[in-house]
Design an enzyme around this catalytic site. Structure first.
Site, PDB file in Angstrom:
ATOM      1  N   ASP A   1      47.732  36.149  37.269  1.00  0.00           N
ATOM      2  CA  ASP A   1      47.141  37.443  37.625  1.00  0.00           C
ATOM      3  C   ASP A   1      47.948  38.508  36.896  1.00  0.00           C
ATOM      4  OD1 ASP A   1      46.338  39.832  38.692  1.00  0.00           O
ATOM      5  OD2 ASP A   1      46.672  39.269  40.790  1.00  0.00           O
ATOM      6  N   VAL A   2      47.369  39.114  35.870  1.00  0.00           N
ATOM      7  CA  VAL A   2      48.143  40.075  35.070  1.00  0.00           C
ATOM      8  C   VAL A   2      48.533  41.322  35.873  1.00  0.00           C
ATOM      9  CG1 VAL A   2      47.172  39.325  32.849  1.00  0.00           C
ATOM     10  CG2 VAL A   2      46.141  41.269  34.055  1.00  0.00           C
TER      11      VAL A   2
ATOM     12  N   TYR B   1      38.762  52.997  34.852  1.00  0.00           N
ATOM     13  CA  TYR B   1      38.574  52.256  33.594  1.00  0.00           C
ATOM     14  C   TYR B   1      38.908  53.156  32.402  1.00  0.00           C
ATOM     15  CZ  TYR B   1      36.403  48.911  30.353  1.00  0.00           C
ATOM     16  OH  TYR B   1      36.173  47.993  29.345  1.00  0.00           O
TER      17      TYR B   1
HETATM   18  P1  NAI Z   1      34.684  39.405  31.309  1.00  0.00           P
HETATM   19  O1  NAI Z   1      34.507  39.900  32.686  1.00  0.00           O
HETATM   20  O2  NAI Z   1      33.573  38.661  30.654  1.00  0.00           O
HETATM   21  O3  NAI Z   1      35.999  38.510  31.214  1.00  0.00           O
HETATM   22  C1  NAI Z   1      37.220  38.994  31.681  1.00  0.00           C
HETATM   23  C2  NAI Z   1      38.160  37.842  31.949  1.00  0.00           C
HETATM   24  O4  NAI Z   1      39.371  38.422  32.469  1.00  0.00           O
HETATM   25  C3  NAI Z   1      37.638  36.875  33.016  1.00  0.00           C
HETATM   26  O5  NAI Z   1      37.814  35.529  32.622  1.00  0.00           O
HETATM   27  C4  NAI Z   1      38.468  37.211  34.232  1.00  0.00           C
HETATM   28  O6  NAI Z   1      38.665  36.107  35.120  1.00  0.00           O
HETATM   29  C5  NAI Z   1      39.772  37.681  33.591  1.00  0.00           C
HETATM   30  N1  NAI Z   1      40.568  38.489  34.511  1.00  0.00           N
HETATM   31  C6  NAI Z   1      40.124  39.456  35.356  1.00  0.00           C
HETATM   32  N2  NAI Z   1      41.140  39.939  36.087  1.00  0.00           N
HETATM   33  C7  NAI Z   1      42.238  39.265  35.692  1.00  0.00           C
HETATM   34  C8  NAI Z   1      43.591  39.298  36.094  1.00  0.00           C
HETATM   35  N3  NAI Z   1      44.018  40.111  37.071  1.00  0.00           N
HETATM   36  N4  NAI Z   1      44.474  38.468  35.486  1.00  0.00           N
HETATM   37  C9  NAI Z   1      44.057  37.602  34.506  1.00  0.00           C
HETATM   38  N5  NAI Z   1      42.784  37.524  34.110  1.00  0.00           N
HETATM   39  C10 NAI Z   1      41.882  38.337  34.698  1.00  0.00           C
HETATM   40  O7  NAI Z   1      35.037  40.700  30.457  1.00  0.00           O
HETATM   41  P2  NAI Z   1      35.026  40.934  28.873  1.00  0.00           P
HETATM   42  O8  NAI Z   1      33.843  41.708  28.520  1.00  0.00           O
HETATM   43  O9  NAI Z   1      35.308  39.683  28.185  1.00  0.00           O
HETATM   44  O10 NAI Z   1      36.272  41.921  28.746  1.00  0.00           O
HETATM   45  C11 NAI Z   1      37.510  41.555  28.150  1.00  0.00           C
HETATM   46  C12 NAI Z   1      38.246  42.818  27.790  1.00  0.00           C
HETATM   47  O11 NAI Z   1      37.482  43.565  26.856  1.00  0.00           O
HETATM   48  C13 NAI Z   1      38.493  43.742  28.976  1.00  0.00           C
HETATM   49  O12 NAI Z   1      39.760  44.325  28.853  1.00  0.00           O
HETATM   50  C14 NAI Z   1      37.395  44.784  28.822  1.00  0.00           C
HETATM   51  O13 NAI Z   1      37.741  45.997  29.422  1.00  0.00           O
HETATM   52  C15 NAI Z   1      37.341  44.894  27.320  1.00  0.00           C
HETATM   53  N6  NAI Z   1      36.100  45.459  26.811  1.00  0.00           N
HETATM   54  C16 NAI Z   1      34.896  44.820  26.963  1.00  0.00           C
HETATM   55  C17 NAI Z   1      33.760  45.366  26.442  1.00  0.00           C
HETATM   56  C18 NAI Z   1      32.438  44.690  26.513  1.00  0.00           C
HETATM   57  O14 NAI Z   1      31.473  45.269  26.006  1.00  0.00           O
HETATM   58  N7  NAI Z   1      32.316  43.513  27.088  1.00  0.00           N
HETATM   59  C19 NAI Z   1      33.784  46.672  25.735  1.00  0.00           C
HETATM   60  C20 NAI Z   1      35.093  47.246  25.640  1.00  0.00           C
HETATM   61  C21 NAI Z   1      36.202  46.656  26.157  1.00  0.00           C
END
Ligand code: NAI
Length: 262
Positions: free
Chosen positions: A76-77, A166
Site C-alpha cells: 500500500d503506497v 486529485y
Molecule cells: P487503474 O485504476 O486502472 O490502476 C491503478 C492501480 O493502482 C490498480 O492496480 C490499483 O490496485 C493500484 N493501487 C491503488 N491504490 C494503491 C495503493 N494504495 N498502493 C498500491 N497500489 C495501489 O488506474 P490507471 O488508469 O492505470 O492509473 C495509473 C496512474 O496513472 C495513476 O496514478 C493515475 O492517476 C494516472 N493517470 C491515469 C490516466 C488515465 O487516463 N487512465 C490519466 C492520467 C493519469
C-alpha cells in the site's frame, strides 16, 4: 541473460496489477527487466469500460510472455511502513533497485462539497505521499545503482480537473519531480514525470459518456491512449538514451495539453 534496454535491471512499478502500471510492467519485461509489481491487489481490476477480459496477474504475464521476470509484492503506497518493507524485500531478493516507477493512483469522484475529509486524506496519501514514500526508501539504492525515477502525474496536474485532491496531488507530483531532479542530479539519478491524457484503463469507469465525448474532443490524435503508450515513454525515460533528460514533465496525452499552451 535477458536482452533489451533494461536487461537484468530491477524495476519497481507501483500500481502494476492493472491499467497503466500493467502496461509499464509489460514494456519493462519486454526490455529484459525483472519487475516488482507493487500493488494492494494481485488480480487485475475488471474495468467496465475497458480491460474487461484481463484476468491474468501482471507478474505471471510478464514472466511468461516477455524476456524479463516479475514478482508480486503486496504494497500500500499510502502506508510508509508497507513501502519500506517492499523496498527492503526487493533489495533482499535482487540485490538493489535500478528503476522506480511511481504509478499507483486513485481518483475519487467529487467536488469541494461532496469530497469527504477521509477521501481527501486517502487521495493525497496514495497519489502524492505514496510517490514520496517510495522515492524516500528507494533513493539510497538508486544512488548506489545510478538508477532512475519515473513518476506518473497527469494532465490534471497542469490544468486542474479530476476533483480537488486529485488535481492537488498530481500538481504536487509534477513539482516534486523537479525538486528531486535538483537534489539527485549530482548522484546520477534522473527523475522525470509522464503526464498521461485519456488512457483506456479501469480508472475511467468514473466517467459518464458525456465526459468521454469531451475527452475525445480534447485529444488531437484520433484514438485514446493505451497503457503501453505510457509504458513506451517510461522505458525511454529510464533508459540510457534519455541520459540527458531530467526534471522533465512529458505529456503522453495525444495532444490534450496543446489546447492550453502548456
Ligand atoms: P487503474 O485504476 O486502472 O490502476 C491503478 C492501480 O493502482 C490498480 O492496480 C490499483 O490496485 C493500484 N493501487 C491503488 N491504490 C494503491 C495503493 N494504495 N498502493 C498500491 N497500489 C495501489 O488506474 P490507471 O488508469 O492505470 O492509473 C495509473 C496512474 O496513472 C495513476 O496514478 C493515475 O492517476 C494516472 N493517470 C491515469 C490516466 C488515465 O487516463 N487512465 C490519466 C492520467 C493519469
Amino acid at each position: 541473460m535477458a536482452a533489451g534496454r533494461h536487461a537484468d535491471r530491477t524495476v519497481i512499478v507501483t500500481g502494476a496489477a492493472s491499467g497503466i502500471g500493467r502496461g509499464i510492467a509489460r514494456r519493462f519485461g519486454e526490455e529484459g527487466a525483472t519487475v516488482v509489481v507493487a500493488d494492494v491487489r494481485r488480480e487485475p481490476k475488471q474495468g467496465e469500460r475497458y480491460d474487461t477480459d484481463v484476468t491474468r496477474p501482471t507478474d505471471e504475464l510478464v514472466a511468461s510472455e516477455t524476456d524479463g521476470d516479475a514478482t508480486f509484492v503486496e504494497t500500500d503506497v499510502g502506508d510508509p511502513e508497507s513501502v519500506e518493507t517492499m523496498v527492503e524485500a526487493t533489495v533482499e531478493a535482487y540485490g538493489g533497485v535500478d528503476v522506480l516507477v511511481n504509478n499507483a493512483g486513485i481518483q475519487i469522484e467529487g467536488d469541494s462539497q461532496t469530497t469527504t475529509l477521509e477521501e481527501w486524506e486517502r487521495s493525497i496519501a496514495v497519489d502524492l505521499s505514496g510517490a514520496f514514500y517510495c522515492a524516500k526508501y528507494a533513493i539510497p539504492h538508486l544512488v548506489e545503482s545510478g538508477g532512475q525515477i519515473v513518476n506518473v502525474g497527469s494532465v490534471r496536474g497542469f490544468e486542474g480537473g479530476g476533483g480537488p485532491p486529485y488535481a492537488a496531488a498530481k500538481g504536487g507530483v509534477v513539482n516534486m519531480t523537479r525538486d528531486l531532479a535538483m537534489e539527485l542530479g549530482d548522484d546520477g539519478v534522473r527523475v522525470n514525470c509522464i503526464n498521461p491524457g485519456y488512457i483506456e484503463t479501469p480508472l475511467q469507469d468514473i466517467n459518464t459518456d458525456e465526459d468521454v465525448e469531451k475527452s475525445r474532443e480534447q485529444t488531437l490524435v484520433p484514438r485514446f491512449g493505451t497503457p503501453e503508450d505510457v509504458g513506451d515513454a517510461a522505458v525511454f525515460l529510464a533508459s540510457d538514451e534519455a541520459g540527458f533528460v531530467t526534471g522533465a514533465n512529458l505529456p503522453v496525452d495525444g495532444g490534450w495539453l496543446a489546447h492550453s499552451g502548456l
